[in-house]
Design a protein around this motif. Structure first.
Motif, PDB file in Angstrom:
ATOM      1  N   ALA A 164       0.836  -1.199   0.000  1.00  0.00           N
ATOM      2  CA  ALA A 164       0.000   0.000   0.000  1.00  0.00           C
ATOM      3  C   ALA A 164       0.869   1.245   0.000  1.00  0.00           C
ATOM      4  O   ALA A 164       0.585   2.229  -0.687  1.00  0.00           O
ATOM      5  CB  ALA A 164      -0.929  -0.009   1.210  1.00  0.00           C
ATOM      6  N   GLU A 165       1.949   1.172   0.754  1.00  0.00           N
ATOM      7  CA  GLU A 165       2.841   2.326   0.825  1.00  0.00           C
ATOM      8  C   GLU A 165       3.530   2.574  -0.516  1.00  0.00           C
ATOM      9  O   GLU A 165       3.685   3.721  -0.950  1.00  0.00           O
ATOM     10  CB  GLU A 165       3.875   2.086   1.936  1.00  0.00           C
ATOM     11  CG  GLU A 165       4.394   3.370   2.505  1.00  0.00           C
ATOM     12  CD  GLU A 165       5.324   3.136   3.685  1.00  0.00           C
ATOM     13  OE1 GLU A 165       4.970   2.291   4.531  1.00  0.00           O
ATOM     14  OE2 GLU A 165       6.390   3.767   3.720  1.00  0.00           O
ATOM     15  N   ARG A 194       2.372   1.755  -3.444  1.00  0.00           N
ATOM     16  CA  ARG A 194       1.343   2.318  -4.338  1.00  0.00           C
ATOM     17  C   ARG A 194       1.153   3.807  -4.067  1.00  0.00           C
ATOM     18  O   ARG A 194       1.008   4.609  -4.973  1.00  0.00           O
ATOM     19  CB  ARG A 194      -0.008   1.620  -4.110  1.00  0.00           C
ATOM     20  CG  ARG A 194      -0.078   0.195  -4.577  1.00  0.00           C
ATOM     21  CD  ARG A 194      -1.518  -0.263  -4.716  1.00  0.00           C
ATOM     22  NE  ARG A 194      -2.243  -0.346  -3.450  1.00  0.00           N
ATOM     23  CZ  ARG A 194      -2.262  -1.424  -2.663  1.00  0.00           C
ATOM     24  NH1 ARG A 194      -1.593  -2.513  -3.008  1.00  0.00           N
ATOM     25  NH2 ARG A 194      -2.940  -1.422  -1.539  1.00  0.00           N
ATOM     26  N   ASN A 195       1.173   4.113  -2.786  1.00  0.00           N
ATOM     27  CA  ASN A 195       0.935   5.500  -2.395  1.00  0.00           C
ATOM     28  C   ASN A 195       2.061   6.427  -2.859  1.00  0.00           C
ATOM     29  O   ASN A 195       1.807   7.544  -3.299  1.00  0.00           O
ATOM     30  CB  ASN A 195       0.785   5.549  -0.874  1.00  0.00           C
ATOM     31  CG  ASN A 195       0.383   6.917  -0.373  1.00  0.00           C
ATOM     32  OD1 ASN A 195       1.193   7.646   0.168  1.00  0.00           O
ATOM     33  ND2 ASN A 195      -0.871   7.265  -0.596  1.00  0.00           N
ATOM     34  N   LEU A 208     -13.475   7.318  -9.293  1.00  0.00           N
ATOM     35  CA  LEU A 208     -13.457   8.445  -8.350  1.00  0.00           C
ATOM     36  C   LEU A 208     -14.498   8.164  -7.270  1.00  0.00           C
ATOM     37  O   LEU A 208     -15.468   7.457  -7.519  1.00  0.00           O
ATOM     38  CB  LEU A 208     -13.813   9.746  -9.078  1.00  0.00           C
ATOM     39  CG  LEU A 208     -12.859  10.155 -10.206  1.00  0.00           C
ATOM     40  CD1 LEU A 208     -13.415  11.372 -10.939  1.00  0.00           C
ATOM     41  CD2 LEU A 208     -11.466  10.451  -9.675  1.00  0.00           C
ATOM     42  N   LEU A 209     -14.288   8.717  -6.080  1.00  0.00           N
ATOM     43  CA  LEU A 209     -15.300   8.571  -5.030  1.00  0.00           C
ATOM     44  C   LEU A 209     -16.489   9.446  -5.399  1.00  0.00           C
ATOM     45  O   LEU A 209     -16.352  10.667  -5.514  1.00  0.00           O
ATOM     46  CB  LEU A 209     -14.741   9.003  -3.669  1.00  0.00           C
ATOM     47  CG  LEU A 209     -13.601   8.154  -3.111  1.00  0.00           C
ATOM     48  CD1 LEU A 209     -13.156   8.697  -1.750  1.00  0.00           C
ATOM     49  CD2 LEU A 209     -14.010   6.705  -2.978  1.00  0.00           C
ATOM     50  N   LEU A 254      -7.076  12.512  -1.867  1.00  0.00           N
ATOM     51  CA  LEU A 254      -7.141  11.205  -1.212  1.00  0.00           C
ATOM     52  C   LEU A 254      -5.784  10.511  -0.987  1.00  0.00           C
ATOM     53  O   LEU A 254      -5.494  10.078   0.125  1.00  0.00           O
ATOM     54  CB  LEU A 254      -8.103  10.298  -1.986  1.00  0.00           C
ATOM     55  CG  LEU A 254      -8.605   9.076  -1.232  1.00  0.00           C
ATOM     56  CD1 LEU A 254      -9.367   9.477   0.017  1.00  0.00           C
ATOM     57  CD2 LEU A 254      -9.517   8.237  -2.134  1.00  0.00           C
ATOM     58  N   PRO A 255      -4.910  10.402  -2.014  1.00  0.00           N
ATOM     59  CA  PRO A 255      -3.634   9.710  -1.754  1.00  0.00           C
ATOM     60  C   PRO A 255      -2.797  10.427  -0.687  1.00  0.00           C
ATOM     61  O   PRO A 255      -2.092   9.782   0.082  1.00  0.00           O
ATOM     62  CB  PRO A 255      -2.920   9.760  -3.108  1.00  0.00           C
ATOM     63  CG  PRO A 255      -3.979  10.038  -4.112  1.00  0.00           C
ATOM     64  CD  PRO A 255      -5.028  10.833  -3.417  1.00  0.00           C
ATOM     65  N   VAL A 296      -3.983  12.016   1.869  1.00  0.00           N
ATOM     66  CA  VAL A 296      -4.545  11.695   3.180  1.00  0.00           C
ATOM     67  C   VAL A 296      -3.812  10.495   3.754  1.00  0.00           C
ATOM     68  O   VAL A 296      -3.446  10.462   4.923  1.00  0.00           O
ATOM     69  CB  VAL A 296      -6.056  11.375   3.063  1.00  0.00           C
ATOM     70  CG1 VAL A 296      -6.594  10.783   4.358  1.00  0.00           C
ATOM     71  CG2 VAL A 296      -6.835  12.631   2.684  1.00  0.00           C
ATOM     72  N   TYR A 297      -3.575   9.504   2.870  1.00  0.00           N
ATOM     73  CA  TYR A 297      -2.951   8.270   3.353  1.00  0.00           C
ATOM     74  C   TYR A 297      -1.438   8.371   3.461  1.00  0.00           C
ATOM     75  O   TYR A 297      -0.803   7.487   3.994  1.00  0.00           O
ATOM     76  CB  TYR A 297      -3.364   7.095   2.462  1.00  0.00           C
ATOM     77  CG  TYR A 297      -4.829   6.811   2.604  1.00  0.00           C
ATOM     78  CD1 TYR A 297      -5.335   6.377   3.823  1.00  0.00           C
ATOM     79  CD2 TYR A 297      -5.713   7.020   1.555  1.00  0.00           C
ATOM     80  CE1 TYR A 297      -6.691   6.151   3.989  1.00  0.00           C
ATOM     81  CE2 TYR A 297      -7.070   6.787   1.711  1.00  0.00           C
ATOM     82  CZ  TYR A 297      -7.552   6.359   2.930  1.00  0.00           C
ATOM     83  OH  TYR A 297      -8.891   6.133   3.099  1.00  0.00           O
ATOM     84  N   VAL A 331      -0.150  13.786   4.821  1.00  0.00           N
ATOM     85  CA  VAL A 331       0.156  15.193   4.575  1.00  0.00           C
ATOM     86  C   VAL A 331      -0.875  16.062   5.296  1.00  0.00           C
ATOM     87  O   VAL A 331      -2.059  15.742   5.319  1.00  0.00           O
ATOM     88  CB  VAL A 331       0.133  15.477   3.050  1.00  0.00           C
ATOM     89  CG1 VAL A 331       0.377  16.955   2.769  1.00  0.00           C
ATOM     90  CG2 VAL A 331       1.177  14.624   2.343  1.00  0.00           C
ATOM     91  N   ARG A 384      -2.140  19.653   1.778  1.00  0.00           N
ATOM     92  CA  ARG A 384      -2.834  18.720   0.925  1.00  0.00           C
ATOM     93  C   ARG A 384      -3.711  19.449  -0.083  1.00  0.00           C
ATOM     94  O   ARG A 384      -3.688  19.182  -1.269  1.00  0.00           O
ATOM     95  CB  ARG A 384      -3.743  17.897   1.846  1.00  0.00           C
ATOM     96  CG  ARG A 384      -3.909  16.485   1.458  1.00  0.00           C
ATOM     97  CD  ARG A 384      -4.328  15.695   2.638  1.00  0.00           C
ATOM     98  NE  ARG A 384      -5.644  16.074   3.122  1.00  0.00           N
ATOM     99  CZ  ARG A 384      -6.101  15.774   4.327  1.00  0.00           C
ATOM    100  NH1 ARG A 384      -5.336  15.090   5.162  1.00  0.00           N
ATOM    101  NH2 ARG A 384      -7.281  16.149   4.701  1.00  0.00           N
TER     102      ARG A 384
END
Lengths: 241, 399
Positions: free
Chosen positions: A78-79, A81-82, A94-95, A106-107, A109-110, A113, A118
């Motif tokens: 996951a990291e 990918r992020n 998209l959400l 969104l990215p 957030v994870y 930042v 952000r």
């Protein structure tokens, strides 16, 4: 740099084992642009998922910038990918309830930042794709082309080294499709590695080079420009190389 | 993802489906409200009983046959009699008062009015313990008891019904179970209790020596005593045991309890009562919690694709877990807060309508808050775990 070596992916459905990839080797230099082509069910999406660290190979190895991805945990993937990879999907993904800006944020957030930073970075990413004005719009208020540009902004916002685009023009009209391809091309010129999955040779021809996959094997490789001259049906004759 | 952001995200996704969140919330609100109000009923009862018992005075001592042993062994235990009380009056210098009590139901008739009331068969000890409760007339003397005189003392309520306000009860002849008794005293009215009319107001005192004929037994249910002062309670209890051992033999068994130990036992019992009531309320909380879990599971399924997207852009398992868990916890905490208010209101309403002294204790609020958060975690963790472990590729493909 991406180094895929003898990668196999076998889906075990209990009764039958389905081999989606049967020993694929591939190298992609940093800053290259490459297309993975092939008909549906050929294994090209599976390859992209592995390269994109969404999935792990059953056997073989995958080195991303010198790091062996096979051994990474789900969270480490996951990291990766992020930090390193940006995705652009056929269906935009998209959400639906979030604004364009929130989607792009969104990215970040994870990756932890701060909210103010952000916002600023997401806004500048949206401006890069020419949608600074649409920051407060929700996906259903955007056209397909605009939605895909938001998705590109989301892929860009973490400043990844690789962008993976899975049929990015599949749901778009020709004009919007060309816009998106043009945008990806521009990103490639800025030094980002672009990997494009498509069954459309026209689009694949815009990349530096291509690999063609059939039944889980790479059957052909070549320069992107070679593809433009052929049509979809002729492509099939390449089998057996 | 920070705590603040998790909470913000949870609240914003709860807001997007308002009706569903509100209905889910309702389950928790009702659950917590019933825990609060049920416990307030128990706690109110406990406080009332405790208050009434502590009003008895700290120097009280009760003597009873050991009914527990009777029940356990099946054999007959030793009985207490009026003579035991007499012996205690002589043999226990640490005691100030001794009075016997036996309960029964009798029919009291005056003219055409007839009432079935509870009767307390007692002795001259009544004079020392109930003096303050007497409205008019007098209480029993030793002679009344020993001579088996046909006299009775009646409760204020009963006197009002039989004689009205104007007529004096003293000296009047009433028929108790068909026998003529002279009313020698009337007790003060004690007013209403939480159960309605105070049964003491509708009762009659009769000399213990009549009890054989009226109840078929000489036995005394209990002897209540008062020590000279609080410091002598222990000494008095030893003296009582000594007298009883002398009269009934060393193997005899009687319960000799001080008011302090009775208070303690009652507190324990009523506390259990409160916990059981709370538990009954807890069942509705459980139902509410299952509602939360149900909705969270639906929500996870509905948002599978969202989970896929979040994972694709770098959400870790923990991030997804927290996101959904916080939603469940937020539901339960908001529901819990509203439930406390509603439960409090419910408790006051019960107090007003049912005349039951409810009491919302800090303990019950603590229990409610803890159970609300616990419900959030317990019923949210499985759906959240399910979401966190979704395969990103499968989740992205989900339609």
């Amino acid at each position: 740099m991406i180094v895929v070596q003898d990668v196999e992916k076998i889906y075990d459905t209990g009764k039958v084992q389905v081999a989606a990839l049967r020993g694929v080797s591939l190298e992609v230099e940093s800053g290259e642009s490459m297309a993975i082509i092939g008909p549906s069910g050929s294994g090209k999406s599976t390859l992209m998922n592995i390269v994109g660290c969404l999935d792990r190979p059953t056997s073989g190895s995958y080195l991303l910038d010198g790091r062996l991805v096979n051994e990474l945990s789900d969270d480490e993937l996951a990291e990766v990918r992020n930090k390193k990879i940006g995705f652009v999907f056929q269906t935009f993904n998209l959400l639906p309830r979030a604004t364009a800006l929130e989607n792009v944020e969104l990215p970040l957030v994870y990756s932890g930042v701060q909210s103010a930073v952000r916002r600023e970075r997401a806004l500048s990413a949206l401006e890069r794709v020419g949608l600074g004005e649409r920051a407060d719009h929700r996906p259903n208020e955007l056209s397909g082309g605009q939605a895909q540009r938001v998705a590109i902004a989301r892929a860009l916002v973490t400043e990844p080294s690789i962008i993976l685009a899975d049929e990015p023009t599949g749901n778009l009209d020709t004009k919007s499709g060309l816009e998106i391809i043009g945008m990806l091309k521009k990103l490639h010129e800025q030094g980002i590695t672009i990997i494009l999955v498509t069954h459309n040779p026209e689009i694949a021809s815009k990349t530096d080079r291509f690999v063609e996959i059939r039944d889980g094997l790479i059957v052909r490789e070549g320069k992107g420009t070679d593809l433009g001259k052929r049509t979809d049906t002729q492509e099939g004759k390449g089998e057996g190389i | 993802m920070s705590f603040y952001e998790c909470m913000k995200l949870a609240l914003s996704s709860l807001k997007t489906s308002k009706l569903r969140s509100a209905l889910t919330l309702l389950g928790i609100v009702i659950g917590i409200a019933s825990v609060i109000s049920m416990m307030s009923i128990g706690e109110g009862g406990r406080r009332l009983v405790t208050m009434e018992l502590s009003g008895l005075g700290a120097n009280l001592i009760f003597v009873q046959p050991d009914y527990a042993r009777e029940a356990m062994s099946g054999g007959r235990t030793d009985s207490l009699t009026y003579e035991d009380a007499q012996a205690m009056r002589k043999g226990c210098p640490a005691l100030a008062t001794v009075s016997v009590s036996q309960m029964g139901m009798v029919a009291v008739k005056y003219g055409k009015d007839r009432y079935n009331v509870s009767a307390t068969f007692t002795d001259e000890g009544l004079a020392s313990t109930q003096e303050a409760g007497l409205k008019e007339g007098r209480l029993f003397t030793e002679l009344d008891v020993r001579m088996q005189r046909w006299v009775t003392i009646i409760g204020g309520g009963l006197a009002n019904r039989l004689f009205g306000k104007e007529e004096s009860a003293i000296g009047a002849k009433v028929k108790v179970n068909g026998q003529n008794f002279a009313v020698i005293g009337v007790m003060k009215e004690q007013g209403r209790t939480m159960f309605g009319e105070n049964p003491a107001d509708m009762s009659a005192y009769i000399p213990i020596t009549h009890s054989r004929r009226m109840t078929g037994s000489d036995d005394v249910a209990y002897i209540s005593c008062e020590a000279q002062d609080v410091k002598q309670v222990k000494e008095a209890m030893d003296q009582i045991k000594g007298v009883l051992a002398q009269r009934h033999g060393k193997d005899s068994s009687f319960n000799v309890m001080s008011s302090a130990s009775i208070l303690e036992t009652t507190e324990t019992i009523t506390r259990i009562f409160t916990v059981i009531l709370g538990g009954i309320g807890g069942i509705s909380l459980l139902v509410g919690g299952i509602g939360v879990m149900n909705i969270m599971l639906v929500s996870v399924t509905e948002r599978t694709r969202e989970v896929g997207i979040r994972k694709a852009v770098g959400a870790k398992k923990g991030d997804i877990l927290r996101q959904f868990l916080f939603e469940a916890i937020a539901l339960c905490l908001v529901g819990g807060a509203m439930g406390i208010i509603l439960g409090w209101a419910g408790a006051s309403l019960i107090a007003k309508i049912a005349k039951w002294p409810t009491y919302v204790s800090l303990f019950s609020i603590t229990v409610a808050v803890i159970s609300a958060s616990f419900a959030g975690v317990a019923f949210g963790v499985y759906p959240a775990y399910k979401a966190a472990n979704l395969d990103p590729i499968e989740a992205l493909r989900y339609e």
